[in-house]
Design a protein around this motif. Sequence first.
Motif, PDB file in Angstrom:
ATOM      1  N   SER A 164     -21.537  29.365 -15.388  1.00 32.51           N
ATOM      2  CA  SER A 164     -22.667  28.607 -15.985  1.00 32.51           C
ATOM      3  C   SER A 164     -22.368  27.084 -15.533  1.00 32.51           C
ATOM      4  O   SER A 164     -23.269  26.331 -15.609  1.00 32.51           O
ATOM      5  CB  SER A 164     -22.417  28.779 -17.561  1.00 32.51           C
ATOM      6  N   GLU A 192     -23.415  26.150 -12.221  1.00 31.49           N
ATOM      7  CA  GLU A 192     -25.031  26.084 -12.242  1.00 31.49           C
ATOM      8  C   GLU A 192     -25.689  24.864 -12.407  1.00 31.49           C
ATOM      9  O   GLU A 192     -26.434  24.134 -11.798  1.00 31.49           O
ATOM     10  CB  GLU A 192     -25.569  26.867 -13.152  1.00 31.49           C
ATOM     11  N   CYS A 246     -30.723  22.326 -18.189  1.00 31.78           N
ATOM     12  CA  CYS A 246     -31.238  22.731 -16.767  1.00 31.78           C
ATOM     13  C   CYS A 246     -32.755  23.071 -17.010  1.00 31.78           C
ATOM     14  O   CYS A 246     -33.393  22.523 -16.066  1.00 31.78           O
ATOM     15  CB  CYS A 246     -30.389  24.262 -16.267  1.00 31.78           C
ATOM     16  N   GLU A 247     -32.980  23.510 -18.111  1.00 33.75           N
ATOM     17  CA  GLU A 247     -34.595  23.700 -18.076  1.00 33.75           C
ATOM     18  C   GLU A 247     -35.196  22.575 -18.451  1.00 33.75           C
ATOM     19  O   GLU A 247     -36.329  22.155 -17.993  1.00 33.75           O
ATOM     20  CB  GLU A 247     -34.748  24.664 -19.452  1.00 33.75           C
ATOM     21  N   SER A 290     -37.214  28.592 -23.514  1.00 34.76           N
ATOM     22  CA  SER A 290     -37.405  28.809 -22.027  1.00 34.76           C
ATOM     23  C   SER A 290     -38.915  29.511 -21.603  1.00 34.76           C
ATOM     24  O   SER A 290     -39.372  30.450 -22.136  1.00 34.76           O
ATOM     25  CB  SER A 290     -36.228  29.820 -21.472  1.00 34.76           C
ATOM     26  N   GLU A 347     -28.948  31.532 -30.558  1.00 26.03           N
ATOM     27  CA  GLU A 347     -29.279  30.160 -29.688  1.00 26.03           C
ATOM     28  C   GLU A 347     -30.163  29.005 -30.286  1.00 26.03           C
ATOM     29  O   GLU A 347     -29.694  27.998 -30.528  1.00 26.03           O
ATOM     30  CB  GLU A 347     -29.780  30.555 -28.496  1.00 26.03           C
ATOM     31  N   GLU A 366     -22.883  27.665 -23.000  1.00 29.51           N
ATOM     32  CA  GLU A 366     -23.837  28.033 -21.937  1.00 29.51           C
ATOM     33  C   GLU A 366     -25.294  27.764 -22.485  1.00 29.51           C
ATOM     34  O   GLU A 366     -26.245  27.545 -21.936  1.00 29.51           O
ATOM     35  CB  GLU A 366     -23.742  29.650 -22.085  1.00 29.51           C
ATOM     36  N   TYR A 367     -25.448  27.633 -23.900  1.00 29.85           N
ATOM     37  CA  TYR A 367     -26.617  27.214 -24.582  1.00 29.85           C
ATOM     38  C   TYR A 367     -27.037  25.801 -24.126  1.00 29.85           C
ATOM     39  O   TYR A 367     -28.138  25.324 -23.934  1.00 29.85           O
ATOM     40  CB  TYR A 367     -26.550  27.318 -26.080  1.00 29.85           C
ATOM     41  N   LYS A 386     -20.318  30.542 -25.666  1.00 29.75           N
ATOM     42  CA  LYS A 386     -21.728  30.748 -25.958  1.00 29.75           C
ATOM     43  C   LYS A 386     -22.421  29.250 -26.162  1.00 29.75           C
ATOM     44  O   LYS A 386     -23.601  29.226 -25.518  1.00 29.75           O
ATOM     45  CB  LYS A 386     -21.837  31.353 -26.959  1.00 29.75           C
ATOM     46  N   ARG A 408     -28.038  25.528 -20.500  1.00 28.47           N
ATOM     47  CA  ARG A 408     -29.157  26.314 -20.126  1.00 28.47           C
ATOM     48  C   ARG A 408     -30.411  25.250 -20.574  1.00 28.47           C
ATOM     49  O   ARG A 408     -31.389  25.086 -20.016  1.00 28.47           O
ATOM     50  CB  ARG A 408     -29.266  27.433 -20.893  1.00 28.47           C
TER      51      ARG A 408
END
Length: 112
Positions: A109, A112, A71-72, A23, A9, A64-65, A61, A68
């Motif tokens: 994902s 989300e 979101c973070e 994260s 990632e 998703e990365y 993938k 994520r």
Amino acid sequence: KPLPRRSDEEAWMLKCVGSYWESGNAAQFLRGDTPNGDAQSSATAPIVSLLIRCDNITCEKLIEYHIRALCELASSQSTSFVLTSTRAAWIYGLFALIDVPLSPRIACSIRE
């Protein structure tokens, strides 16, 4: 030049947008990235010759990365959230390549 491994990632985020969000820690902006802009010097544009080298699983993938990371960054108290043009171009390019119907994992994902 070879692509990073699908499971790496950090390498993919450095390649795509020039920064990596770790994260659970404070935002880490590497290689000149700032909270409100792209790290243009180290980001790689999602050009067709690069995108077509990614199989469907790798595209999932990468989506998703990116999700994520967004979101973070959005939930972080220490940065103002901005969807950069580089990240938006990557997400658009990956969605253009991904097979439909979406797998349950990637659909979850996205919701989300």
